[in-house]
Design a protein around this motif. Sequence first.
Motif, PDB file in Angstrom:
ATOM      1  N   ILE A  71      -1.311   2.058  10.053  1.00 60.37           N
ATOM      2  CA  ILE A  71      -0.569   0.803  10.083  1.00 60.37           C
ATOM      3  C   ILE A  71       0.867   1.030   9.620  1.00 60.37           C
ATOM      4  O   ILE A  71       1.145   1.885   8.776  1.00 60.37           O
ATOM      5  CB  ILE A  71      -1.269  -0.261   9.213  1.00 60.37           C
ATOM      6  CG1 ILE A  71      -0.744  -1.656   9.550  1.00 60.37           C
ATOM      7  CG2 ILE A  71      -1.095   0.047   7.723  1.00 60.37           C
ATOM      8  CD1 ILE A  71      -1.615  -2.777   9.033  1.00 60.37           C
ATOM      9  N   HIS A  72       1.788   0.272  10.202  1.00 59.26           N
ATOM     10  CA  HIS A  72       3.208   0.437   9.906  1.00 59.26           C
ATOM     11  C   HIS A  72       3.674  -0.590   8.883  1.00 59.26           C
ATOM     12  O   HIS A  72       3.090  -1.669   8.741  1.00 59.26           O
ATOM     13  CB  HIS A  72       4.038   0.289  11.185  1.00 59.26           C
ATOM     14  CG  HIS A  72       3.860   1.407  12.145  1.00 59.26           C
ATOM     15  ND1 HIS A  72       4.745   2.457  12.253  1.00 59.26           N
ATOM     16  CD2 HIS A  72       2.896   1.656  13.057  1.00 59.26           C
ATOM     17  CE1 HIS A  72       4.337   3.290  13.187  1.00 59.26           C
ATOM     18  NE2 HIS A  72       3.206   2.824  13.693  1.00 59.26           N
ATOM     19  N   ASP A  73       4.745  -0.273   8.215  1.00 60.29           N
ATOM     20  CA  ASP A  73       5.385  -1.217   7.303  1.00 60.29           C
ATOM     21  C   ASP A  73       5.837  -2.446   8.090  1.00 60.29           C
ATOM     22  O   ASP A  73       6.440  -2.339   9.146  1.00 60.29           O
ATOM     23  CB  ASP A  73       6.587  -0.543   6.631  1.00 60.29           C
ATOM     24  CG  ASP A  73       7.307  -1.473   5.683  1.00 60.29           C
ATOM     25  OD1 ASP A  73       6.634  -2.088   4.840  1.00 60.29           O
ATOM     26  OD2 ASP A  73       8.546  -1.598   5.790  1.00 60.29           O
ATOM     27  N   VAL A 109       4.366  -1.076   3.338  1.00 60.29           N
ATOM     28  CA  VAL A 109       4.102   0.321   3.008  1.00 60.29           C
ATOM     29  C   VAL A 109       5.243   0.822   2.119  1.00 60.29           C
ATOM     30  O   VAL A 109       6.406   0.852   2.547  1.00 60.29           O
ATOM     31  CB  VAL A 109       3.981   1.195   4.268  1.00 60.29           C
ATOM     32  CG1 VAL A 109       3.657   2.648   3.886  1.00 60.29           C
ATOM     33  CG2 VAL A 109       2.892   0.642   5.194  1.00 60.29           C
ATOM     34  N   LYS A 110       4.914   1.208   0.908  1.00 63.69           N
ATOM     35  CA  LYS A 110       5.938   1.614  -0.053  1.00 63.69           C
ATOM     36  C   LYS A 110       6.584   2.945   0.340  1.00 63.69           C
ATOM     37  O   LYS A 110       5.956   3.792   0.963  1.00 63.69           O
ATOM     38  CB  LYS A 110       5.310   1.725  -1.445  1.00 63.69           C
ATOM     39  CG  LYS A 110       4.882   0.378  -2.030  1.00 63.69           C
ATOM     40  CD  LYS A 110       4.255   0.513  -3.393  1.00 63.69           C
ATOM     41  CE  LYS A 110       2.855   1.081  -3.332  1.00 63.69           C
ATOM     42  NZ  LYS A 110       2.155   1.008  -4.636  1.00 63.69           N
ATOM     43  N   ALA A 111       7.850   3.093  -0.044  1.00 58.64           N
ATOM     44  CA  ALA A 111       8.578   4.335   0.234  1.00 58.64           C
ATOM     45  C   ALA A 111       7.916   5.496  -0.509  1.00 58.64           C
ATOM     46  O   ALA A 111       7.391   5.329  -1.619  1.00 58.64           O
ATOM     47  CB  ALA A 111      10.037   4.198  -0.176  1.00 58.64           C
ATOM     48  N   HIS A 112       7.956   6.676   0.115  1.00 64.68           N
ATOM     49  CA  HIS A 112       7.325   7.866  -0.459  1.00 64.68           C
ATOM     50  C   HIS A 112       8.377   8.796  -1.045  1.00 64.68           C
ATOM     51  O   HIS A 112       9.512   8.863  -0.564  1.00 64.68           O
ATOM     52  CB  HIS A 112       6.523   8.597   0.627  1.00 64.68           C
ATOM     53  CG  HIS A 112       5.489   9.525   0.082  1.00 64.68           C
ATOM     54  ND1 HIS A 112       5.783  10.821  -0.307  1.00 64.68           N
ATOM     55  CD2 HIS A 112       4.159   9.350  -0.147  1.00 64.68           C
ATOM     56  CE1 HIS A 112       4.672  11.394  -0.737  1.00 64.68           C
ATOM     57  NE2 HIS A 112       3.675  10.534  -0.653  1.00 64.68           N
ATOM     58  N   ILE A 145       0.856  -1.188   0.000  1.00 62.32           N
ATOM     59  CA  ILE A 145       0.000   0.000   0.000  1.00 62.32           C
ATOM     60  C   ILE A 145       0.890   1.236   0.000  1.00 62.32           C
ATOM     61  O   ILE A 145       2.077   1.173   0.340  1.00 62.32           O
ATOM     62  CB  ILE A 145      -0.955   0.026   1.215  1.00 62.32           C
ATOM     63  CG1 ILE A 145      -0.151   0.085   2.523  1.00 62.32           C
ATOM     64  CG2 ILE A 145      -1.885  -1.171   1.202  1.00 62.32           C
ATOM     65  CD1 ILE A 145      -1.022   0.272   3.770  1.00 62.32           C
ATOM     66  N   SER A 146       0.315   2.367  -0.358  1.00 67.16           N
ATOM     67  CA  SER A 146       1.048   3.629  -0.352  1.00 67.16           C
ATOM     68  C   SER A 146       1.007   4.248   1.042  1.00 67.16           C
ATOM     69  O   SER A 146       0.220   3.825   1.909  1.00 67.16           O
ATOM     70  CB  SER A 146       0.440   4.601  -1.363  1.00 67.16           C
ATOM     71  OG  SER A 146      -0.883   4.960  -0.959  1.00 67.16           O
ATOM     72  N   LEU A 147       1.839   5.250   1.255  1.00 70.13           N
ATOM     73  CA  LEU A 147       1.830   5.956   2.537  1.00 70.13           C
ATOM     74  C   LEU A 147       0.492   6.649   2.748  1.00 70.13           C
ATOM     75  O   LEU A 147      -0.022   6.705   3.873  1.00 70.13           O
ATOM     76  CB  LEU A 147       2.975   6.979   2.586  1.00 70.13           C
ATOM     77  CG  LEU A 147       3.188   7.694   3.921  1.00 70.13           C
ATOM     78  CD1 LEU A 147       3.614   6.695   5.005  1.00 70.13           C
ATOM     79  CD2 LEU A 147       4.228   8.805   3.789  1.00 70.13           C
TER      80      LEU A 147
END
Length: 382
Positions: free
Chosen positions: A230-232, A260-263, A133-135
């Motif tokens: 939610i956290h990575d 969680v993908k990097a932003h 998921i995205s940030l």
Amino acid sequence: MPDKDFYQVLGVNRDASDSEIKKAYRKLAIQFHPDKNPGNKEAEEKFKEISAAFDILKDPEKRSKYDQFGHDAFRGGHSSGGVDPFDLFKDVFGGGGGRGGFGSIFEDFFGGGGGGRASEGVSGNDLRVTVSISLEQSASGVEKEIKYSRHLECSECEGSGSADGSSKTMCPTCGGVGQVASNQGFISIRRTCPTCNGSGVKIENPCNSCSGQGRKKSSDSVKVKIPAGIHDGSRLCSRNRGDAGPQKGPFGDLYVDVQVKAHDLFERDEDDLFHELFIPFTLSTLGGTVETPTLDGKVTLKIPPGTPCNKTFRIRDKGMPNLRSPSHRGDLYVKIVIEVPKNLNKEQRQKLVDYGLSCGEEDLSSESGILDKAKRFFDGDN
């Protein structure tokens, strides 16, 4: 219990599979077991330590809590299944009744437990999938549909494993227990019965469609609600969405690992976000306003005159929502990075020279003159 990292205790990586964790524990348990090291207190303590680590990491739910909260997950306020090694191993060290002996420790490797009856059925396997998921989705929460494969009950025999009208008899190999035991020296090992595959029964006329298993591999999907904040690396559990057990055995669970993908703009630390904002040196010198991005859109940030490079501004409540209390949000920290002009035209350079002369600057050489001094100033080195 000392706060030693459980993965380091077993000598495995944090992304180790269940089989790798079991293999590492089995090797260490044999090496440090008290029966092989009589009177060796150090080996006894080491055995307790590796066994306590395995008790946490072998259980997907406990492992998830440990990955997120560390040892605090099993202390005080996190009363979620803490482990006391002395209670854990009282059978091994003579603390009372039960199954006792080294064999009971190894039941986890070979389909063991307390030897439940076959009528309870053999549980299906737990499954694990990963969802990215995205940030932004992590901040707002999102529902994801996950497509995966799992064993479901056979429609032909309705999960029984038997053809129509056929009968079942007690398995002659295990006597209906579903496990067979063998002794190898001082180690008693229990394995899933090879005749009935743990069901405890023998099928006289197996179902042709599933070969008596009572289940078949099928495609399935499930919608998973991912909570805000939610956290990575967090793990969610969907009960009974794993494999069906053989011959009407209970379903396993589905574990969803959240990535969680990097932003591009923000770095995350717990519930706070960090952003580097580039501004021209004229704005940092004279002051003014500038727009800075947030997860909720752009906001106006006031830049005081004389703002140095690396100055950090705090914007309250523009970070991530707290996982346990979504109404509370972290903050956004904006670090100022001053852009020093690299390619000045003749007029721009002369104006900077005139500014330097008005400030009493005498050395205006390209290497150590006003431009270098200005750069050092805006980099915070003055």
